[in-house]
Design an enzyme around this catalytic site. Structure first.
Site, PDB file in Angstrom:
ATOM      1  CB  CYS A   1      54.543  24.211  40.733  1.00 50.86           C
ATOM      2  SG  CYS A   1      55.814  23.963  39.483  1.00 50.86           S
ATOM      3  CE1 TYR A   2      60.216  30.396  42.082  1.00 48.98           C
ATOM      4  CE2 TYR A   2      58.502  31.349  43.463  1.00 48.98           C
ATOM      5  CZ  TYR A   2      59.791  31.376  42.967  1.00 48.98           C
ATOM      6  OH  TYR A   2      60.654  32.366  43.359  1.00 48.98           O
TER       7      TYR A   2
ATOM      8  N   GLY B   1      55.224  29.217  39.227  1.00 49.83           N
ATOM      9  CA  GLY B   1      55.910  30.353  38.607  1.00 49.83           C
ATOM     10  C   GLY B   1      57.047  29.829  37.762  1.00 49.83           C
TER      11      GLY B   1
ATOM     12  CG  HIS C   1      50.545  22.711  38.119  1.00 49.15           C
ATOM     13  ND1 HIS C   1      50.602  24.035  38.463  1.00 49.15           N
ATOM     14  CD2 HIS C   1      51.787  22.381  37.697  1.00 49.15           C
ATOM     15  CE1 HIS C   1      51.817  24.505  38.239  1.00 49.15           C
ATOM     16  NE2 HIS C   1      52.556  23.512  37.776  1.00 49.15           N
TER      17      HIS C   1
ATOM     18  CB  SER D   1      27.340  49.102  24.718  1.00 50.38           C
ATOM     19  OG  SER D   1      27.576  47.837  25.333  1.00 50.38           O
ATOM     20  N   GLY D   2      24.431  47.704  25.588  1.00 43.85           N
ATOM     21  CA  GLY D   2      23.625  46.532  25.255  1.00 43.85           C
ATOM     22  C   GLY D   2      24.477  45.274  25.278  1.00 43.85           C
ATOM     23  N   GLY D   3      25.793  45.414  25.445  1.00 45.01           N
ATOM     24  CA  GLY D   3      26.678  44.255  25.595  1.00 45.01           C
ATOM     25  C   GLY D   3      26.489  43.623  26.975  1.00 45.01           C
ATOM     26  CB  VAL D   4      27.675  40.365  28.388  1.00 44.50           C
ATOM     27  CG1 VAL D   4      27.407  39.569  29.651  1.00 44.50           C
ATOM     28  CG2 VAL D   4      27.336  39.558  27.151  1.00 44.50           C
ATOM     29  CG  ASP D   5      31.352  42.783  30.278  1.00 38.81           C
ATOM     30  OD1 ASP D   5      30.876  41.664  30.541  1.00 38.81           O
ATOM     31  OD2 ASP D   5      32.441  42.943  29.699  1.00 38.81           O
ATOM     32  CB  SER D   6      27.437  48.137  29.638  1.00 38.03           C
ATOM     33  OG  SER D   6      26.752  47.780  28.467  1.00 38.03           O
TER      34      SER D   6
ATOM     35  CE  LYS E   1      31.787  38.742  28.474  1.00 37.22           C
ATOM     36  NZ  LYS E   1      31.985  40.167  28.156  1.00 37.22           N
TER      37      LYS E   1
ATOM     38  CD  GLU F   1      47.139  24.720  39.220  1.00 36.11           C
ATOM     39  OE1 GLU F   1      47.242  23.793  40.034  1.00 36.11           O
ATOM     40  OE2 GLU F   1      48.104  25.396  38.824  1.00 36.11           O
TER      41      GLU F   1
END
Ligand code: XMP
Length: 579
Positions: free
Chosen positions: A87-88, A60, A207, A261-266, A424, A209
């Protein structure tokens, strides 16, 4: 309301305002353990009633003693589960348990050489100085750097005696709390990692990560598998099973509607719902007439043949043409397209209900970054693993979504968001695991308002046709180029692969000559960019042959086009889209 089963093993990342918060959760998930981000002031009673398997305290930007600094709740360290602070998170752990975190003027940013503490020499064996000339040129105690055997550390495990780590801090721990052992140091930070194996508390000033920490992943694996004794079983197949079970439990035998919509998510939501509840879900595909060539047919083919859902193709092309006639202002175009979408969608919902069976749920393709970026995770308190959300836990989120959706008078649906815990690329992997075709799962981003924001000025059926045909050529040629890069590099996201690519039709004409005739026709602008997240982008350095092929094909094959230009503007200062 039915509650969701929590995943058996959940690692929570306590967010102290970290630059790398999402990255920590990603790294844990990459190791096949489910992880989610929670706010630093999370209600401990809720955590006690749904204990995580392990806790990671993020970094942080604040100083632990600064006014308004996010405070570590000591109770988090007393839940009886292993805790790892970065870290923090390390400083907050030290401060909470009686150690000290002196404020220093010397920060440490970037790569640093970490040396593990040797044998039984815990601090104090050698006295060294900070780099000459630095403001901190005072004696610091430093463990022996040459001893061949590091003191045992479950966290550092089999990592080398010296290694590169990534630092980004000003303050650091000056004295460890009772019960802790210092396990490594850097020239600037004598206490670079510490642990108390009895209380299962571990911390690093660096870190792990960040990929510059060369053995960071190994350390995370030690924490998850050796210390917390977790099993790496969070795979896309298990996620799919879990979400499907959760959706079934939540929805029961009620009806669900989804705007596809035909997009990835929907599309991934549609595939999940198809597996979970089959024909109980109706996917409404609103055809605005603003989609790319063949797109409506492709969406229909996948969701009416491959998946067993109720698919409604709402033909709204004529309505959109009328609503957009004469509209030149891009924002007005967006507003009209958005409000028309909901009008068509709710009309379809009402048509469905004419058979007497009400629609109870509205499914949405919200994903984890949307949840984190909107701050909604702060309202969830405890969330469920990989699944959709319950009404009570995500009340605030649902409320804010409802504010965005213009429900007609008297209409109400509850929201179901089965992807809200996934990043995603996890959504893409899930889509593949559910059997969605590659062309949907790896589809490039496409704006909601569609081709309307790629036609400068009036959106007419004729201009749409011109743009659609030119755009199809751009996509064919750059798809082929990306495929060739994939063959050469074995990577879909190589440095050279093109991320988003399309055609734009401006509102100008220019002279040309075709055969024996002079022409006065439109140009097409090709936009092709390399990007990771659309926040910044660079124009793609396409080979001349690819540009030449697109240019000659567009002029030869698309009526009304006599010139092709290539947009060589990066973002910033340009944007990816033209409107
Ligand atoms: P810009 O043009 O702002 O675009 O650089 C960044 C990314 O967002 C997409 N985009 C949109 N997506 N509705 C959307 O759903 C929109 O109105 C919209 N405008 C831009 C764009 O395609 C790019 O990937």
């Amino acid at each position: 309301m039915t509650d969701f089963p929590a995943v058996k093993q959940r690692v929570i990342v306590v967010d102290f305002g970290a630059q790398y918060g999402q990255l920590i959760a990603r790294r844990v998930r990459d190791l096949k353990v489910y992880s989610e981000i929670v706010p630093f002031d999370i209600d401990l009673d809720l955590l006690r009633s749904d204990l995580p398997a392990a806790i990671i305290l993020s970094g942080g930007p604040a100083s632990v003693y600064a006014e308004g600094a996010p405070e570590l709740q000591r109770g988090l360290l007393e839940l009886g589960v292993p805790v790892l602070g970065f870290c923090y998170g390390m400083q907050a752990m030290a401060a909470a348990l009686g150690g000290t975190v002196p404020q220093t003027d010397v920060g440490e940013y970037g790569p640093a050489e970490l040396t593990r503490c040797a044998g039984d020499s815990i601090l104090g064996s050698i006295s060294t100085k900070a780099p000459p000339g630095s403001e901190a040129e005072t004696d610091v105690h430093h463990p022996s750097v040459h001893a061949p055997h590091p003191i045992p550390s479950a966290l550092l495990g089999d990592t080398p005696l010296t290694q590169t780590v990534w630092m980004s801090h000003r303050d650091s721990v000056g004295a460890v709390p009772e019960g802790f052992t210092v396990t490594a140091s850097t020239p600037t930070t004598p206490i670079a990692s510490m642990e108390d194996p009895v209380r299962q508390l571990y911390a690093t000033q660096f870190h792990p990560e960040v990929h510059h920490t060369t053995h960071g992943n190994q350390m995370l694996a030690h924490f998850l598998f050796d210390i917390a004794q977790l099993t790496p079983d969070w795979t896309m197949e298990s996620v799919a099973d879990e979400i499907i079970a959760a959706v079934r439990a939540q929805v029961g035998d009620n009806r669900v509607i989804l705007g596809l919509s035909g997009g990835v998510d929907s599309s991934v939501v549609a595939a999940l719902l198809a597996h979970a509840i089959g024909k109980q879900v109706t996917c409404v595909f609103v055809n605005t007439g603003l989609l790319r060539k063949n797109e409506p047919e492709e969406v229909e083919a996948v969701f009416s043949r491959q998946f067993d859902v109720d698919f409604v193709h709402a033909h709204a092309e004529a309505r959109y043409a009328t609503a957009l006639a004469g509209v030149k202002d891009p924002e007005q175009k967006r507003r009209i397209i958005g409000s028309e979408f909901w009008r068509v969608f709710f009309e379809e919902a009402q048509k469905l209900e004419q058979d007497g069976k009400p629609v109870r749920w509205l499914a949405q393709g919200t994903i984890y970054p949307d949840v984190i970026e909107s701050g909604a995770y702060r309202d969830e308190k405890v969330s469920t693993g990989g699944g959709a959300t319950t009404g009570s836990r995500a009340a605030a989120t649902i409320k804010s979504h409802h504010n965005l959706i213009p429900f007609p008078e008297g209409v109400h649906f509850d929201l179901i968001e089965p992807l809200r815990n996934l990043f995603k690329d996890e959504v893409r992997a899930l889509g593949l695991a559910l059997g969605l075709p590659d062309h949907i799962v790896h589809r490039q981003p496409f704006p909601g308002p569609g081709l309307a924001v790629r036609i400068i000025g009036d959106v007419t059926p004729e201009r749409l046709e011109m743009l659609r045909n030119a755009d199809a050529i751009v996509r064919q040629e750059i798809d082929a180029y990306n495929e060739q890069l994939f063959v050469e590099t074995g990577k879909r996201d190589s440095d050279r692969s093109v991320w988003q690519y399309f055609a734009v039709l401006p509102d100008i004409r220019s002279v040309g000559v075709m055969g024996d005739e002079r022409t006065y026709a439109h140009p097409i602008i090709i936009r092709a960019v390399e990007s990771r997240d659309a926040m910044t982008a660079d124009w793609a350095k396409l080979p001349y042959e690819v540009l030449a092929r697109m240019s000659s094909r567009i002029v030869a094959e698309v009526e009304g086009i006599n010139r092709v230009a290539y947009d060589i503007t990066s973002k910033p200062p340009g944007t990816i889209e033209w409107e």
